[in-house]
Write a protein that holds these residues in place. Structure first.
Motif, PDB file in Angstrom:
ATOM      1  N   GLN A   1       0.842  -1.193   0.000  1.00 18.30           N
ATOM      2  CA  GLN A   1       0.000   0.000   0.000  1.00 18.30           C
ATOM      3  C   GLN A   1       0.874   1.239   0.000  1.00 18.30           C
ATOM      4  OE1 GLN A   1      -3.442  -0.094   2.360  1.00 18.30           O
ATOM      5  NE2 GLN A   1      -3.341  -2.309   2.706  1.00 18.30           N
ATOM      6  N   PHE A   2       0.449   2.252  -0.722  1.00 20.33           N
ATOM      7  CA  PHE A   2       1.241   3.482  -0.773  1.00 20.33           C
ATOM      8  C   PHE A   2       0.351   4.673  -1.084  1.00 20.33           C
ATOM      9  CE2 PHE A   2       1.328   1.306  -4.829  1.00 20.33           C
ATOM     10  CZ  PHE A   2       1.060   2.300  -5.766  1.00 20.33           C
ATOM     11  N   ILE A   3       0.911   5.842  -0.849  1.00 16.38           N
ATOM     12  CA  ILE A   3       0.195   7.089  -1.127  1.00 16.38           C
ATOM     13  C   ILE A   3       0.945   7.829  -2.224  1.00 16.38           C
ATOM     14  CG2 ILE A   3      -0.524   9.322  -0.171  1.00 16.38           C
ATOM     15  CD1 ILE A   3      -1.890   7.320   1.419  1.00 16.38           C
ATOM     16  N   LEU A   4       0.204   8.299  -3.222  1.00 15.86           N
ATOM     17  CA  LEU A   4       0.777   9.186  -4.245  1.00 15.86           C
ATOM     18  C   LEU A   4       0.034  10.509  -4.096  1.00 15.86           C
ATOM     19  CD1 LEU A   4       0.977   7.171  -7.599  1.00 15.86           C
ATOM     20  CD2 LEU A   4       2.849   8.418  -6.557  1.00 15.86           C
TER      21      LEU A   4
ATOM     22  N   PHE B   1      -4.238  16.475  -4.285  1.00 16.39           N
ATOM     23  CA  PHE B   1      -5.077  15.276  -4.239  1.00 16.39           C
ATOM     24  C   PHE B   1      -4.215  14.135  -3.737  1.00 16.39           C
ATOM     25  CE2 PHE B   1      -7.144  17.949  -7.298  1.00 16.39           C
ATOM     26  CZ  PHE B   1      -8.495  17.795  -6.982  1.00 16.39           C
ATOM     27  N   SER B   2      -4.800  13.334  -2.885  1.00 15.75           N
ATOM     28  CA  SER B   2      -4.051  12.218  -2.334  1.00 15.75           C
ATOM     29  C   SER B   2      -4.644  10.924  -2.883  1.00 15.75           C
ATOM     30  CB  SER B   2      -4.177  12.272  -0.816  1.00 15.75           C
ATOM     31  OG  SER B   2      -3.584  11.128  -0.281  1.00 15.75           O
ATOM     32  N   MET B   3      -3.787  10.089  -3.469  1.00 19.58           N
ATOM     33  CA  MET B   3      -4.242   8.799  -4.009  1.00 19.58           C
ATOM     34  C   MET B   3      -3.765   7.696  -3.069  1.00 19.58           C
ATOM     35  SD  MET B   3      -2.908   9.560  -7.887  1.00 19.58           S
ATOM     36  CE  MET B   3      -3.026   7.854  -8.423  1.00 19.58           C
ATOM     37  N   ALA B   4      -4.711   7.059  -2.395  1.00 16.46           N
ATOM     38  CA  ALA B   4      -4.356   5.918  -1.541  1.00 16.46           C
ATOM     39  C   ALA B   4      -4.447   4.679  -2.425  1.00 16.46           C
ATOM     40  CB  ALA B   4      -5.320   5.817  -0.372  1.00 16.46           C
TER      41      ALA B   4
ATOM     42  N   ILE C   1      -7.589   2.031  -5.898  1.00 17.65           N
ATOM     43  CA  ILE C   1      -7.179   3.423  -5.703  1.00 17.65           C
ATOM     44  C   ILE C   1      -8.346   4.259  -5.203  1.00 17.65           C
ATOM     45  CG2 ILE C   1      -6.244   5.489  -6.858  1.00 17.65           C
ATOM     46  CD1 ILE C   1      -5.117   3.551  -8.983  1.00 17.65           C
ATOM     47  N   THR C   2      -8.089   5.073  -4.189  1.00 21.21           N
ATOM     48  CA  THR C   2      -9.101   6.024  -3.715  1.00 21.21           C
ATOM     49  C   THR C   2      -8.474   7.409  -3.688  1.00 21.21           C
ATOM     50  OG1 THR C   2      -9.930   4.296  -2.273  1.00 21.21           O
ATOM     51  CG2 THR C   2     -10.771   6.504  -1.878  1.00 21.21           C
TER      52      THR C   2
ATOM     53  N   LEU D   1       1.558   5.273 -13.234  1.00 19.87           N
ATOM     54  CA  LEU D   1       1.920   6.604 -13.758  1.00 19.87           C
ATOM     55  C   LEU D   1       0.787   7.186 -14.602  1.00 19.87           C
ATOM     56  CD1 LEU D   1       5.694   6.329 -14.684  1.00 19.87           C
ATOM     57  CD2 LEU D   1       4.660   7.744 -12.902  1.00 19.87           C
ATOM     58  N   SER D   2       0.170   6.352 -15.414  1.00 21.79           N
ATOM     59  CA  SER D   2      -0.951   6.831 -16.240  1.00 21.79           C
ATOM     60  C   SER D   2      -2.093   7.293 -15.355  1.00 21.79           C
ATOM     61  CB  SER D   2      -1.477   5.720 -17.153  1.00 21.79           C
ATOM     62  OG  SER D   2      -0.412   5.072 -17.776  1.00 21.79           O
ATOM     63  N   VAL D   3      -2.333   6.542 -14.275  1.00 14.31           N
ATOM     64  CA  VAL D   3      -3.430   6.899 -13.387  1.00 14.31           C
ATOM     65  C   VAL D   3      -3.117   8.233 -12.703  1.00 14.31           C
ATOM     66  CG1 VAL D   3      -4.691   6.251 -11.303  1.00 14.31           C
ATOM     67  CG2 VAL D   3      -4.120   4.518 -13.010  1.00 14.31           C
ATOM     68  N   ARG D   4      -1.862   8.395 -12.293  1.00 13.45           N
ATOM     69  CA  ARG D   4      -1.469   9.654 -11.646  1.00 13.45           C
ATOM     70  C   ARG D   4      -1.694  10.821 -12.611  1.00 13.45           C
ATOM     71  NH1 ARG D   4       2.599  13.100 -11.150  1.00 13.45           N
ATOM     72  NH2 ARG D   4       3.073  13.993  -9.082  1.00 13.45           N
ATOM     73  N   GLU D   5      -1.330  10.614 -13.883  1.00 15.26           N
ATOM     74  CA  GLU D   5      -1.557  11.658 -14.894  1.00 15.26           C
ATOM     75  C   GLU D   5      -3.044  11.978 -15.035  1.00 15.26           C
ATOM     76  OE1 GLU D   5       0.499  13.706 -16.953  1.00 15.26           O
ATOM     77  OE2 GLU D   5       1.700  13.024 -15.245  1.00 15.26           O
TER      78      GLU D   5
END
Length: 295
Positions: free
Chosen positions: A58-61, A75-78, A92-93, A126-130
């Motif tokens: 589990q990680f946070i972006l 925005f925080s992506m858990a 992802i949330t 990475l695509s999701v972060r974009e």
């Protein structure tokens, strides 16, 4: 073997996490929240004898992006990577202090749709972060009349999904496996069919969670080669039993044997399989399996 597939997936996860940490070296951008799970995953990849990891990494972006008035919003992506990722989708949330509950639910449901439509088996963080960077800010201004967001709408973000999995195996001869396939499908209220022999074809359909449970059991058995050749997901508006029945193309799960020939009587007549699929309105699947137009 499944074992090899597992290790391959685990290696892909580790290299993707390495990439993220090199691109986002600062804790405030990227942070692994479950170090133990990561250590377990690395240990699994490095040691033949290691147990399959028991928990997901589990990680946070965190993503900063500009909103129309020029100010920056975070925005925080858990994120959690299921052990089978990237064969299955990441969890992802996305959250932000500026999103109302209904905006957050809408954003996360749109993100899920984006994932389901675009990724199968590819590392995608990475695509999701974009995607979040490009789209999330728009949700802050979305006017969702609070009255229309009743409790029932809020749970609607967990829309019931109907799934059909088309599984391909190098061969299916083993009587115990064939029995498992039929018993598990019954237990999980899945319909479809299983064509034993070489190659082996299994189709199951029903609630998404039941299909995923079925797949996780089947792939734990020992196989020379087994994979999901194609997957169909349909979101059900009502999610009731009648809706599910309406989506089914097969009444029950049965074993289909099409005139076998070959030395061990194990090569199925693919022409008959094609006609069977055609009757069920699934002829296009034949080409996905065998790379040829059926006839």
């Amino acid at each position: 073997t499944t074992e090899m597939a597992n290790r391959e997936e685990a290696e892909i996860q580790i290299s993707e996490l390495d990439l993220l940490s090199s691109m986002f070296p600062h804790e405030e951008e990227f942070a692994v929240t479950d170090q133990l799970a990561l250590a377990e995953l690395k240990h699994y990849v490095e040691n033949e004898s290691a147990e399959v990891p028991s928990s997901k990494v589990q990680f946070i972006l965190n993503v900063k992006t500009e909103v129309p008035n020029g100010s920056m919003v975070e925005f925080s992506m858990a994120c959690a990577l299921p052990f089978k990722y990237p064969t299955v989708l990441p969890e992802i949330t996305v959250r932000s202090s500026l999103l109302s509950r209904s905006q957050r639910i809408l954003l996360n449901s749109d993100l899920k749709t984006y994932l389901m439509q675009n990724f199968r088996g590819e590392p995608c963080m990475l695509s999701v972060r974009e995607w979040v960077k490009d789209h999330a800010a728009a949700y802050i201004d979305k006017d969702l009349p609070s009255s229309s967001m009743t409790a029932s709408d809020a749970t609607q973000s967990d829309v019931t999904m109907f799934t059909r999995l088309w599984i391909y195996s190098h061969h299916i001869y083993n009587k115990q496996k064939r029995k498992n396939i039929i018993d598990w499908a019954k237990e999980l209220s899945l319909s479809g069919f299983c064509m034993p022999g070489k190659p082996g074809v299994v189709c199951v359909e029903g609630l998404q969670s039941s299909c995923e449970e079925f797949w996780s059991r089947v792939r734990r058995l020992t196989w020379k080669r087994i994979l999901i050749r194609h997957r169909e997901d349909v979101s059900l508006e009502g999610g009731g039993n009648a809706e599910i029945q309406k989506q089914r193309k097969f009444p029950t799960l049965e074993e289909k044997c099409f005139d076998a020939h070959g030395a061990r009587g194990n090569h199925m007549d693919l022409g008959q399989l094609y006609h069977f699929l055609e009757e069920k309105g699934c002829a296009d699947i034949f080409q996905m399996y065998f790379g040829v137009e059926g006839h």
